[in-house]
Design a protein around this motif. Structure first.
Motif, PDB file in Angstrom:
ATOM      1  N   GLY A  93       0.811  -1.207   0.000  1.00  0.00           N
ATOM      2  CA  GLY A  93       0.000   0.000   0.000  1.00  0.00           C
ATOM      3  C   GLY A  93       0.845   1.257   0.000  1.00  0.00           C
ATOM      4  O   GLY A  93       2.057   1.215   0.201  1.00  0.00           O
ATOM      5  N   VAL A  94       0.180   2.364  -0.229  1.00  0.00           N
ATOM      6  CA  VAL A  94       0.822   3.672  -0.168  1.00  0.00           C
ATOM      7  C   VAL A  94       0.121   4.474   0.910  1.00  0.00           C
ATOM      8  O   VAL A  94      -1.102   4.645   0.868  1.00  0.00           O
ATOM      9  N   LEU A  95       0.882   4.922   1.884  1.00  0.00           N
ATOM     10  CA  LEU A  95       0.350   5.715   2.984  1.00  0.00           C
ATOM     11  C   LEU A  95       0.540   7.186   2.647  1.00  0.00           C
ATOM     12  O   LEU A  95       1.655   7.632   2.420  1.00  0.00           O
ATOM     13  N   HIS A  96      -0.558   7.922   2.593  1.00  0.00           N
ATOM     14  CA  HIS A  96      -0.524   9.353   2.316  1.00  0.00           C
ATOM     15  C   HIS A  96      -0.610  10.103   3.643  1.00  0.00           C
ATOM     16  O   HIS A  96      -1.516   9.837   4.435  1.00  0.00           O
ATOM     17  N   GLN A 106       4.444   7.134   1.594  1.00  0.00           N
ATOM     18  CA  GLN A 106       5.360   6.056   1.932  1.00  0.00           C
ATOM     19  C   GLN A 106       4.798   4.750   1.378  1.00  0.00           C
ATOM     20  O   GLN A 106       3.601   4.517   1.434  1.00  0.00           O
ATOM     21  N   LEU A 107       5.705   3.923   0.868  1.00  0.00           N
ATOM     22  CA  LEU A 107       5.351   2.570   0.454  1.00  0.00           C
ATOM     23  C   LEU A 107       5.334   1.707   1.704  1.00  0.00           C
ATOM     24  O   LEU A 107       6.276   1.734   2.494  1.00  0.00           O
ATOM     25  N   LEU A 117       7.139  -2.876   6.626  1.00  0.00           N
ATOM     26  CA  LEU A 117       8.327  -2.318   5.995  1.00  0.00           C
ATOM     27  C   LEU A 117       7.876  -1.034   5.319  1.00  0.00           C
ATOM     28  O   LEU A 117       6.999  -1.064   4.451  1.00  0.00           O
ATOM     29  N   VAL A 118       8.437   0.087   5.731  1.00  0.00           N
ATOM     30  CA  VAL A 118       8.005   1.400   5.254  1.00  0.00           C
ATOM     31  C   VAL A 118       9.173   2.065   4.532  1.00  0.00           C
ATOM     32  O   VAL A 118      10.277   2.152   5.073  1.00  0.00           O
ATOM     33  N   PHE A 119       8.901   2.543   3.322  1.00  0.00           N
ATOM     34  CA  PHE A 119       9.917   3.170   2.491  1.00  0.00           C
ATOM     35  C   PHE A 119       9.403   4.508   1.991  1.00  0.00           C
ATOM     36  O   PHE A 119       8.296   4.598   1.479  1.00  0.00           O
ATOM     37  N   GLY A 120      10.223   5.521   2.091  1.00  0.00           N
ATOM     38  CA  GLY A 120       9.883   6.835   1.557  1.00  0.00           C
ATOM     39  C   GLY A 120      10.562   7.075   0.223  1.00  0.00           C
ATOM     40  O   GLY A 120      11.265   6.210  -0.317  1.00  0.00           O
ATOM     41  N   ARG A 121      10.372   8.258  -0.289  1.00  0.00           N
ATOM     42  CA  ARG A 121      10.993   8.625  -1.565  1.00  0.00           C
ATOM     43  C   ARG A 121      12.515   8.579  -1.467  1.00  0.00           C
ATOM     44  O   ARG A 121      13.201   8.228  -2.419  1.00  0.00           O
ATOM     45  N   SER A 146      -5.253   3.568  -0.271  1.00  0.00           N
ATOM     46  CA  SER A 146      -4.943   3.673   1.160  1.00  0.00           C
ATOM     47  C   SER A 146      -5.544   4.948   1.698  1.00  0.00           C
ATOM     48  O   SER A 146      -5.570   5.968   1.021  1.00  0.00           O
ATOM     49  N   PRO A 147      -6.015   4.925   2.917  1.00  0.00           N
ATOM     50  CA  PRO A 147      -6.591   6.119   3.512  1.00  0.00           C
ATOM     51  C   PRO A 147      -5.511   7.167   3.795  1.00  0.00           C
ATOM     52  O   PRO A 147      -4.369   6.832   4.072  1.00  0.00           O
TER      53      PRO A 147
END
Length: 150
Positions: A93-96, A106-107, A117-121, A146-147
């Motif tokens: 998902g993508v968290l906005h 974030q991915l 596992l959270v990844f940013g730009r 994603s919300p």
């Protein structure tokens, strides 16, 4: 799994890591030049070490995510590499998020053992939505939208 057979990889750009190391070296020189002011030397030295360490970590963890045929993904961490298949990932998902002055994405890879596992730009070098779309197209489960988090 062969490192050279990666179909697609995402990671922090090399020039960004080199720039961090260069800025850290410049701050180390500034810390050395401020020997007459010990508190300044300590604070500038700590900032310099932080920049150098961040730059080295960015260069060591390359590629941050690699998508292989099969599909399989390899996630590079400081301590090693984690290989994941679509069965190992519950959701992509993508968290906005919105903050005072801007928005970020974030991915998020949701794993069955209650790990995220959270990844940013910065980690990926591209917009996380692009990576999420590529992983979904490869066969990883994703959520439609994603919300947004305020």
């Amino acid at each position: 799994m062969d490192e050279t057979s990666a179909a697609t990889t995402w990671s922090t750009p090399v020039p960004a890591g080199i720039a961090l190391i260069g800025a850290g070296a410049a701050l180390l020189a500034a810390a050395a030049a401020s020997f007459a002011e010990p508190p300044a030397m300590v604070f500038i030295g700590i900032a310099a070490v932080g920049l150098v360490v961040t730059g080295v970590i960015a260069l060591v963890r390359r590629p941050r995510i690699a998508l292989y045929e099969g599909p399989r993904i390899a996630v590079r961490t400081i301590t090693g590499r984690v290989d994941l298949t679509p069965d190992d990932v519950l959701k992509v998902g993508v968290l906005h998020t919105r903050r005072l002055a801007g928005r970020s994405r974030q991915l998020v890879l949701d794993l069955p053992d209650d790990r995220l596992l959270v990844f940013g730009r910065w980690d990926l070098g591209v917009d996380p939505a692009v990576v999420a779309d590529a992983l979904r197209d490869a066969g990883f489960r994703g959520d439609a939208e994603s919300p947004a988090v305020s």
